[in-house]
Design a protein around this motif. Sequence first.
Motif, PDB file in Angstrom:
ATOM      1  N   LYS A 225       3.552  15.477  -0.792  1.00  0.00           N
ATOM      2  CA  LYS A 225       4.811  16.104   0.058  1.00  0.00           C
ATOM      3  C   LYS A 225       4.598  16.510   1.384  1.00  0.00           C
ATOM      4  CE  LYS A 225       9.009  17.872  -1.187  1.00  0.00           C
ATOM      5  NZ  LYS A 225      10.249  17.624  -2.206  1.00  0.00           N
ATOM      6  N   LYS A 226       3.289  16.814   1.741  1.00  0.00           N
ATOM      7  CA  LYS A 226       2.910  17.393   3.074  1.00  0.00           C
ATOM      8  C   LYS A 226       2.743  16.136   3.884  1.00  0.00           C
ATOM      9  CE  LYS A 226       1.391  22.052   1.598  1.00  0.00           C
ATOM     10  NZ  LYS A 226       0.245  22.801   1.397  1.00  0.00           N
TER      11      LYS A 226
ATOM     12  N   ASN B 273       0.821  -1.159   0.011  1.00  0.00           N
ATOM     13  CA  ASN B 273      -0.038   0.120  -0.097  1.00  0.00           C
ATOM     14  C   ASN B 273       0.887   1.399  -0.019  1.00  0.00           C
ATOM     15  OD1 ASN B 273       0.891   0.103   2.720  1.00  0.00           O
ATOM     16  ND2 ASN B 273      -1.278  -0.501   3.446  1.00  0.00           N
ATOM     17  N   TYR B 274       2.038   1.132  -0.725  1.00  0.00           N
ATOM     18  CA  TYR B 274       2.910   2.441  -0.819  1.00  0.00           C
ATOM     19  C   TYR B 274       2.604   3.072  -2.074  1.00  0.00           C
ATOM     20  CZ  TYR B 274       5.864  -0.835  -3.426  1.00  0.00           C
ATOM     21  OH  TYR B 274       6.210  -1.806  -4.439  1.00  0.00           O
ATOM     22  N   HIS B 275       2.017   2.451  -2.983  1.00  0.00           N
ATOM     23  CA  HIS B 275       2.006   3.142  -4.299  1.00  0.00           C
ATOM     24  C   HIS B 275       1.114   4.480  -4.394  1.00  0.00           C
ATOM     25  CE1 HIS B 275       3.668  -0.490  -6.154  1.00  0.00           C
ATOM     26  NE2 HIS B 275       2.909  -1.297  -5.716  1.00  0.00           N
ATOM     27  N   TYR B 276       1.465   5.365  -5.628  1.00  0.00           N
ATOM     28  CA  TYR B 276       0.921   6.443  -5.603  1.00  0.00           C
ATOM     29  C   TYR B 276      -0.613   6.651  -5.101  1.00  0.00           C
ATOM     30  CZ  TYR B 276      -0.256  10.936  -7.667  1.00  0.00           C
ATOM     31  OH  TYR B 276      -0.697  12.392  -7.888  1.00  0.00           O
ATOM     32  N   GLU B 277      -1.469   5.659  -5.866  1.00  0.00           N
ATOM     33  CA  GLU B 277      -2.859   5.606  -5.620  1.00  0.00           C
ATOM     34  C   GLU B 277      -3.250   5.484  -4.161  1.00  0.00           C
ATOM     35  OE1 GLU B 277      -1.672   4.795  -9.898  1.00  0.00           O
ATOM     36  OE2 GLU B 277      -1.091   3.899  -7.806  1.00  0.00           O
TER      37      GLU B 277
ATOM     38  N   VAL C 137       8.558   6.210  -3.285  1.00  0.00           N
ATOM     39  CA  VAL C 137       7.673   7.030  -2.374  1.00  0.00           C
ATOM     40  C   VAL C 137       8.152   8.447  -2.589  1.00  0.00           C
ATOM     41  CG1 VAL C 137       7.355   7.533   0.025  1.00  0.00           C
ATOM     42  CG2 VAL C 137       7.213   5.111  -0.707  1.00  0.00           C
ATOM     43  N   LEU C 138       9.300   8.754  -2.707  1.00  0.00           N
ATOM     44  CA  LEU C 138      10.028   9.920  -2.736  1.00  0.00           C
ATOM     45  C   LEU C 138       9.468  10.434  -4.405  1.00  0.00           C
ATOM     46  CD1 LEU C 138      13.679   9.252  -1.632  1.00  0.00           C
ATOM     47  CD2 LEU C 138      11.819  10.585  -0.481  1.00  0.00           C
ATOM     48  N   HIS C 139       9.230   9.625  -5.262  1.00  0.00           N
ATOM     49  CA  HIS C 139       8.962  10.237  -6.471  1.00  0.00           C
ATOM     50  C   HIS C 139       7.334  10.581  -6.464  1.00  0.00           C
ATOM     51  CE1 HIS C 139       8.249  10.495 -11.006  1.00  0.00           C
ATOM     52  NE2 HIS C 139       7.246   9.823 -10.912  1.00  0.00           N
ATOM     53  N   SER C 140       6.790   9.941  -5.629  1.00  0.00           N
ATOM     54  CA  SER C 140       5.197  10.275  -5.531  1.00  0.00           C
ATOM     55  C   SER C 140       5.067  11.550  -4.757  1.00  0.00           C
ATOM     56  CB  SER C 140       4.533   9.244  -4.731  1.00  0.00           C
ATOM     57  OG  SER C 140       4.717   7.802  -5.440  1.00  0.00           O
TER      58      SER C 140
ATOM     59  N   ALA D 239      18.331  12.137   1.118  1.00  0.00           N
ATOM     60  CA  ALA D 239      18.866  13.364   1.277  1.00  0.00           C
ATOM     61  C   ALA D 239      18.810  14.281   0.019  1.00  0.00           C
ATOM     62  CB  ALA D 239      19.876  13.719   2.060  1.00  0.00           C
ATOM     63  N   GLU D 240      18.879  13.672  -1.001  1.00  0.00           N
ATOM     64  CA  GLU D 240      19.204  14.297  -2.392  1.00  0.00           C
ATOM     65  C   GLU D 240      17.809  14.493  -3.040  1.00  0.00           C
ATOM     66  OE1 GLU D 240      21.649  12.390  -5.120  1.00  0.00           O
ATOM     67  OE2 GLU D 240      23.590  12.381  -3.830  1.00  0.00           O
ATOM     68  N   LYS D 241      16.789  13.452  -2.923  1.00  0.00           N
ATOM     69  CA  LYS D 241      15.751  13.619  -3.492  1.00  0.00           C
ATOM     70  C   LYS D 241      14.420  14.015  -2.714  1.00  0.00           C
ATOM     71  CE  LYS D 241      17.174   9.398  -6.375  1.00  0.00           C
ATOM     72  NZ  LYS D 241      16.878   8.063  -6.647  1.00  0.00           N
ATOM     73  N   CYS D 242      14.660  14.050  -1.353  1.00  0.00           N
ATOM     74  CA  CYS D 242      13.322  14.408  -0.699  1.00  0.00           C
ATOM     75  C   CYS D 242      12.949  15.709  -0.740  1.00  0.00           C
ATOM     76  CB  CYS D 242      13.360  14.020   0.744  1.00  0.00           C
ATOM     77  SG  CYS D 242      14.774  15.062   1.728  1.00  0.00           S
TER      78      CYS D 242
END
Length: 343
Positions: A293-294, A236-240, A282-285, A340-343
């Motif tokens: 993001k919030k 249950n981590y996918h974007y949807e 998760v970071l991409h989503s 750290a780079e992507k968040c």
Amino acid sequence: MSMNINHQLPLPDVLKEQYPLTDELRSVKSLRDSEIRKIFTGESDKFVVLVGPCSADNEDTVCEYANRLKKVNDQVSDKLMIIPRVYTNKPRTTGDGYKGMLHQPEPDKAPDLLAGIIAIRKMHIRVLAETGLSTADEMLYPENRSYLDDILSYEAIGARSVENQQHRLTASGMDIPVGMKNPTSGDLSVMLNSVTAAQHSHHFIYRGFDVATSGNELAHTILRGGVNKFGQTQPNYHYEELVRLAKLYNQWNLKNPAVIVDVNHSNSGKQYKEQIRIVSEVLHSRNYNSDLKKLVKGVMIESYLLEGRQDISDHMIPGCSITDPCLGWEDTEKLIYEIAEKC
């Protein structure tokens, strides 16, 4: 009843006097707590990384791991809030197996809870003293948390405990973030009911006292995947799924909406290397959707000095998990820098 009393355990206040936090360590923890609170209330945009072994099975190797984390933390503390997982009591699906240092301070020896409560307090204090990183643990037994409540900066309630009334009510009296995992069924309403209960005030019995709580506005959700009626994992981590949870949060009108994504367990099917890919997704989503993001405040990662797992024996390799398989240190260090780079 077929129950024998092995020891009368010391009261939490007695144990705290015997193994106290120094004023300096209290100050360090207080500053950490304040910074972590700001993340969950939205005042800070730092990303939480809860990382460490599935089970903290040996003080020396756990502290070696934490000291390595500290060196990484020194490089990324402007973007990340690293909280070491020092999990000292483990839920067992059938009741069998290693239940953590609380039960067995030496995994290959018989249970000894008196030695266990001393061992886990000393270990959590040592991690804080050596690294300045206050820790996270799982609240498996609500009344036992009193032995650690002055040390911990984060607590999680597991998939098998999240529907339990005593866990929910105890969480309502905590002043640190408490994460409620979705149950093994994956039912999000159970998880959100638990958050609702924890955010409200309650009146109940705790350690023989009549207590009242004011509610914990930092109670939040943890997505860890689930299983269907055939025992097949359902991530249950996918974007949807994240978008769905965001909508549910809006409907439930809870304080400080927040979710931590547990990237192991049923989200990875316990394929520990998959944690790297799942974190990336998760970071991409988060970066794709400003609302996510919030909402998504961090990730939970299982990692240790050595990758994989081993059985309990008389020839165990220090730093390799004896419960669920974990990422090894090299992959973990690389992953934290990527976060750290992507968040």
